[in-house]
Design a protein around this motif. Structure first.
Motif, short mmCIF file in Angstrom:
data_model
loop_
_atom_site.label_atom_id
_atom_site.label_comp_id
_atom_site.label_asym_id
_atom_site.label_seq_id
_atom_site.Cartn_x
_atom_site.Cartn_y
_atom_site.Cartn_z
N MET A 358 5.30 -4.73 -0.58
CA MET A 358 5.41 -5.10 -1.70
C MET A 358 4.96 -4.10 -2.71
SD MET A 358 3.38 -8.53 -3.07
CE MET A 358 1.56 -7.90 -2.63
N ASN A 359 4.13 -2.99 -2.31
CA ASN A 359 3.65 -2.09 -3.18
C ASN A 359 4.62 -0.74 -3.28
OD1 ASN A 359 0.93 -2.50 -4.58
ND2 ASN A 359 0.98 -3.70 -2.51
N LEU A 360 5.20 -0.73 -1.96
CA LEU A 360 5.91 0.81 -1.51
C LEU A 360 7.53 0.58 -1.35
CD1 LEU A 360 3.38 2.42 0.76
CD2 LEU A 360 3.53 2.68 -1.61
N HIS A 361 7.91 -0.46 -1.17
CA HIS A 361 9.37 -0.87 -0.89
C HIS A 361 9.68 -0.10 0.39
CE1 HIS A 361 9.69 -3.82 -3.96
NE2 HIS A 361 8.91 -3.00 -4.79
N LYS A 362 8.99 0.06 1.45
CA LYS A 362 9.07 1.09 2.38
C LYS A 362 8.64 0.49 3.57
CE LYS A 362 9.60 5.24 -0.41
NZ LYS A 362 11.15 5.09 -0.27
N LEU A 363 8.77 0.72 5.05
CA LEU A 363 8.33 0.47 6.26
C LEU A 363 8.14 1.38 7.09
CD1 LEU A 363 9.95 -3.24 6.26
CD2 LEU A 363 7.67 -2.71 5.88
N ASN A 364 8.60 2.44 7.00
CA ASN A 364 8.63 3.76 8.02
C ASN A 364 7.29 4.10 7.91
OD1 ASN A 364 8.96 6.70 8.74
ND2 ASN A 364 10.99 5.67 9.49
N LEU A 365 6.94 4.19 9.23
CA LEU A 365 5.21 4.79 9.44
C LEU A 365 5.09 6.20 8.71
CD1 LEU A 365 4.42 3.69 12.91
CD2 LEU A 365 3.76 2.45 10.75
N GLY A 370 -1.18 6.22 5.21
CA GLY A 370 -2.22 6.23 4.31
C GLY A 370 -2.36 5.63 3.26
N PHE A 371 -1.48 4.51 2.98
CA PHE A 371 -1.42 3.66 1.88
C PHE A 371 -2.74 2.88 1.89
CE2 PHE A 371 -0.79 -0.86 0.37
CZ PHE A 371 -0.63 -0.63 -0.85
N GLY A 372 -3.29 2.25 3.31
CA GLY A 372 -4.31 1.70 3.33
C GLY A 372 -5.93 2.33 3.16
N ARG A 373 -5.80 3.55 2.99
CA ARG A 373 -7.12 4.23 2.87
C ARG A 373 -7.73 3.66 1.48
NH1 ARG A 373 -8.18 9.03 5.51
NH2 ARG A 373 -9.19 9.90 3.88
N LYS A 374 -9.04 3.71 1.51
CA LYS A 374 -9.98 3.03 0.41
C LYS A 374 -9.53 1.80 -0.04
CE LYS A 374 -10.68 7.83 -1.58
NZ LYS A 374 -10.51 8.79 -2.63
N PHE A 451 -3.99 3.26 7.81
CA PHE A 451 -5.26 2.90 7.09
C PHE A 451 -6.09 4.27 7.35
CE2 PHE A 451 -3.96 -1.26 7.71
CZ PHE A 451 -4.00 -2.12 6.61
N LEU A 452 -6.01 5.14 8.20
CA LEU A 452 -6.81 6.28 8.58
C LEU A 452 -6.15 7.53 8.21
CD1 LEU A 452 -8.46 5.33 12.01
CD2 LEU A 452 -9.26 4.94 9.57
N GLU A 453 -4.93 7.71 8.67
CA GLU A 453 -4.09 9.09 8.32
C GLU A 453 -3.79 9.38 6.77
OE1 GLU A 453 -1.76 9.98 12.62
OE2 GLU A 453 -0.91 9.05 10.79
N LYS A 454 -3.68 10.48 6.47
CA LYS A 454 -3.38 10.98 5.06
C LYS A 454 -1.94 11.09 4.91
CE LYS A 454 -7.85 12.61 3.37
NZ LYS A 454 -8.66 13.97 3.00
N ASN A 455 -1.41 10.70 3.87
CA ASN A 455 0.13 10.93 3.59
C ASN A 455 -0.05 12.33 2.85
OD1 ASN A 455 2.67 10.89 2.05
ND2 ASN A 455 2.52 8.99 2.67
N PRO A 456 1.01 13.30 3.44
CA PRO A 456 1.08 14.63 2.90
C PRO A 456 1.80 14.89 1.70
CG PRO A 456 2.83 14.13 4.72
CD PRO A 456 1.83 12.88 4.76
N GLU A 457 2.11 13.98 1.22
CA GLU A 457 2.99 14.07 -0.21
C GLU A 457 2.44 13.10 -1.25
OE1 GLU A 457 6.96 13.41 0.36
OE2 GLU A 457 7.19 15.29 1.56
N ARG A 458 2.08 11.90 -0.96
CA ARG A 458 1.77 10.87 -1.91
C ARG A 458 0.23 9.98 -1.93
NH1 ARG A 458 6.47 6.41 -2.18
NH2 ARG A 458 5.66 6.07 -3.86
N GLN A 459 -0.63 10.74 -1.06
CA GLN A 459 -1.85 10.20 -0.92
C GLN A 459 -2.64 9.96 -2.36
OE1 GLN A 459 -3.02 9.28 2.32
NE2 GLN A 459 -4.37 8.16 0.95
N ALA A 460 -2.49 10.79 -3.03
CA ALA A 460 -3.43 10.66 -4.34
C ALA A 460 -2.86 9.25 -5.17
CB ALA A 460 -3.23 11.80 -5.16
N GLU A 461 -1.44 9.34 -5.07
CA GLU A 461 -0.95 8.06 -5.67
C GLU A 461 -1.45 6.99 -4.78
OE1 GLU A 461 3.63 5.89 -6.06
OE2 GLU A 461 3.37 8.12 -5.30
#
Length: 741
Positions: A358-365, A370-374, A451-461
């Motif tokens: 619903m937030n990203l419109h993507k499902l590929n891991l 990193g979406f679930g961090r914080k 929930f644990l790994e960081k997204n290399p490109e969009r983690q701040a977003e």
């Protein structure tokens, strides 16, 4: 109409609500959303009222005589009451969540219409008292839920819908064949009467009953996601909306399991051959689904493959229920409790995946990592479902998997006491434990990635997203998560009572001794699975199924071989080419044999009659010969005369100034018939139609028509979708005929 009318209202109320919501949606979308939520809440209340009547007066029945010819027979015992309540609870949860999830979707009116239709049909399945009623509502449910799969109308969605529809239609037709065979053998389809009726004719019609059981297993197994009919699961879930995926996985697959349980408990009760068959399918489905989930890199596809694997666990319990006979208490209770656990777990996990989509419109891991961090609330909810489905101590999945595992151990010990080899049963036990470990591994993969790994490109977003779901959606996820925790922390007060309530449906009884869930013997199985899970995750997933992309960042790799896709490599070629060729050959052969036989009979009869008459009436024979000769001579003279007249006109008044070339176009029929009409047109052009002569050639017209017909026939013959729609139209017309007869 007789019996408890609350059952009738429970089934038919959603059908009425579907039309009300659709008409409301034509005027106001916001009002429609509230109507849908009120409808599912009212349906949940109706089911609670029906449950109250059960607790007060025992089993409840309702009969609508004459409907569809055979009548609609509804019956509610402990198991049906339990699963009817779970179904309405899941529809209530997804109904609350859908308001936010579908906020920016189109075709919402259509979705909610079929959403409520499917609810009514599903309740009809779980509350059915005979297999005919089960079949009617099962087919309505299958066709109505097809709209969920193709809701987005993308290429992937339409292709997934095609395979879903194909399996639904073929499975329904095979199921109907099984019902006819079973009714012919036993004389009844009432669930309460089946066992006695089958036992009375078992020696005489054993093979027919096995054939009927095989057809029913095919039809129900297709909906349950049983191997090798599982191909719709990994394709349908990723493209369907998340609330629909939760219901497809958590409830609609259980309607298939419901049918298999009826066949096992009432038709083949304690039959060892049938139990081995179900156990075999269960083991392959269990392990195959887990293997697909380990390799998957799509969030919802992984959960879909997990559903296939958990259905395999349930089928293993069903097979053990048959093999253990009257001492099957552990298998019966484990099967029921794992069904309940899986429904609740998949409601949580798919809606949590829906929050991500619903937030990203993507499902590929690689894209959602990193979406679930914080986001501790979402992480806690997802972790509750993951730990439960992994069979971790303290969660509800541990209880049901422990019972299933102990039933396998119990059967191995029973075989050893009888002096029979139990080696293969020990093999089943280790596949069970290995699959449990693989479950832990792929759920760990999902939790770590999101929930644990960081997204290399969009983690701040991703970290900046604070309002990723509203309060309604959070409530829809929190309530089932809390329910899972209560079931896991207090199994003796909750899960034991659920098993006591529902086990009568499968003719199970409470075990002679209380099951000590937290004994060292039972803990060993869970610890073995957890150890295997750690080995699979760190030794296989992290080492072989992850690599580096072009930017040097760690990523998940999709390494599942394309040649292992059963749909593309087996089913589509078989149905699109093999089946068409075989059917065409058979039909052609039958046509030729029938035509030849008919012509030979006609020729023989006519020859006998003609010879008899002509032998007795020689003068008539001679006269006829003379008349035929004179007619032929006259016809030939007329042909020559017409030819000479046409040649005369073409060389005089209608002489062409350009040289004509004759090309052989079209078939022999088009050339002969077209030439004849061209000649007639030439005569008419010289007489009646001199002012408006016919200038086009009928030979060309006929040839063009034939070409169009050939192209159309070729398109129709290779179109699987057209054939499926014809099958659906035929099935629909049959149902309409039955309804109004």
């Amino acid at each position: 109409m007789s019996g408890n009318v609350v059952l009738f209202h429970t089934v038919w109320f959603p059908f009425v609500a579907a039309f009300v919501s659709y008409l409301t949606g034509r005027r106001s979308k916001a009002a429609r959303d509230r109507v849908v939520q009120l409808a599912v809440a009212a349906e949940f209340g109706l089911m609670l009222a029906a449950a109250a009547t059960y607790f007060r007066g025992g089993e409840q029945e309702f009969l609508l005589a004459g409907f569809c010819g055979q009548g609609i027979y509804l019956k509610m015992d402990g198991f049906c009451m339990l699963y009817g309540t779970i179904a309405t609870f899941m529809w209530l949860g997804t109904g609350v969540f859908s308001r936010e999830y579908f906020g920016h979707y189109r075709n919402r009116n259509r979705y909610h219409f079929f959403y409520l239709l499917t609810l009514g049909a599903t309740m009809g399945v779980f509350l059915s008292g005979d297999l005919y009623t089960t079949f009617v509502f099962f087919e309505v449910m299958s066709l109505a839920s097809y709209v969920w799969v193709v809701h987005d109308e993308t290429e992937k969605a339409m292709k997934a819908g095609e395979i879903y529809l194909a399996i639904a239609v073929i499975g329904g037709l095979v199921m109907l064949m099984g019902l006819l065979l079973l009714y012919d053998a036993a004389g009844t389809l009432r669930m309460s009467e089946l066992h006695g009726a089958v036992a009375a004719v078992w020696l005489e019609k054993r093979m027919q009953i096995y054939a009927a059981g095989g057809c029913l297993l095919f039809g129900f197994g297709a909906k349950a996601g049983m191997f090798p009919l599982h191909v719709w699961l990994p394709k349908a879930h990723p493209v369907a909306p998340a609330p629909a995926s939760a219901l497809l996985s958590g409830i609609l697959t259980k309607t298939g399991v419901f049918g298999i349980l009826i066949v096992c408990a009432e038709v083949f009760r304690y039959d060892e051959t049938w139990g081995l068959l179900i156990l075999g399918f269960g083991v392959v489905t269990m392990f195959g689904g887990a293997l697909l989930a380990v390799f998957s890199v799509d969030l919802k596809r992984t959960l879909a493959c997990s559903s296939m694997s958990q259905i395999g666990f349930i089928l293993v319990g069903t097979g053990m229920m048959e093999l253990l006979g009257e001492g099957n208490a552990l298998a019966v209770r484990g099967t029921i409790l794992h069904m309940v656990n899986h429904s609740t777990i998949k409601l949580i996990l798919f809606m949590a995946a829906g929050v991500v989509y619903m937030n990203l419109h993507k499902l590929n891991l690689n894209e959602v990592r990193g979406f679930g961090r914080k986001k501790p609330l979402l992480a806690g909810i997802f972790l509750t479902g993951a730990l439960s489905i992994g069979g971790v101590l303290g969660f509800s999945g541990y209880v049901s998997k422990t019972l299933l595992h102990e039933s396998i151990v119990e059967y191995a010990e029973e075989l050893a006491e009888l002096g029979r080899s139990a080696l293969w049963v020990r093999g089943v036990e280790w596949v069970f434990l290995l699959t449990g470990g693989m479950t832990v591994a792929y759920m760990t993969k999902l939790f770590v990635a999101v929930f644990l790994e960081k997204n290399p490109e969009r983690q701040a977003e991703y970290d900046a997203k604070k309002r990723y779901m509203n309060r309604e959606s959070a409530l829809a996820l929190l309530v089932p998560a809390a329910l899972l925790l209560i079931l896991g922390f207090f199994p003796y007060l909750t899960m034991n009572r659920i098993a006591d309530l529902a086990q009568g449906f499968l003719h199970g009884v409470s075990p002679e001794h209380a099951v000590h869930y937290f004994s060292w013997t039972n803990l060993q199985g869970a610890l073995i699975s957890l150890t295997i899970g750690a080995i699979v995750y760190f030794g296989i997933i992290r080492r072989f199924l992850m690599g580096r992309n072009e930017s040097g960042e760690t990523c998940y790799k999709d390494l599942w071989p394309a040649w292992l896709d059963l749909e593309e490599r087996v089913y589509r070629p078989v149905f699109q080419k093999g089946a068409v060729s075989v059917c065409g050959f058979v039909c052609g052969l039958v046509d030729r044999l029938t035509l030849t036989k008919t012509l030979l009979r006609c020729a023989t009869n006519l020859g006998s009659i003609a010879c008899g008459i002509l032998d007795r009436l020689y003068l008539v024979k001679a006269f006829l010969r003379g008349l035929m000769g004179f007619t032929a001579l006259l016809s030939r003279a007329c042909d020559y005369l017409v030819d000479y007249v046409l040649v005369f006109f073409r060389r005089t008044t209608h002489r062409s100034t350009t040289e004509r070339h004759v090309y052989l176009i079209g078939s022999r029929f088009s050339r002969v018939a077209g030439t004849l009409l061209d000649r007639v047109a030439a005569v008419l052009n010289c007489t009646i139609l001199r002012r408006r002569p016919i200038r086009s050639s009928f030979v060309v017209r006929f040839a063009e028509w034939e070409e169009v017909m050939h192209k159309t026939n070729r398109m129709i013959s290779v179109s699987l979708s057209f054939g499926l729609m014809l099958a659906i139209i035929g099935l629909g017309l049959t149902l309409v005929y039955l309804l109004w007869w």
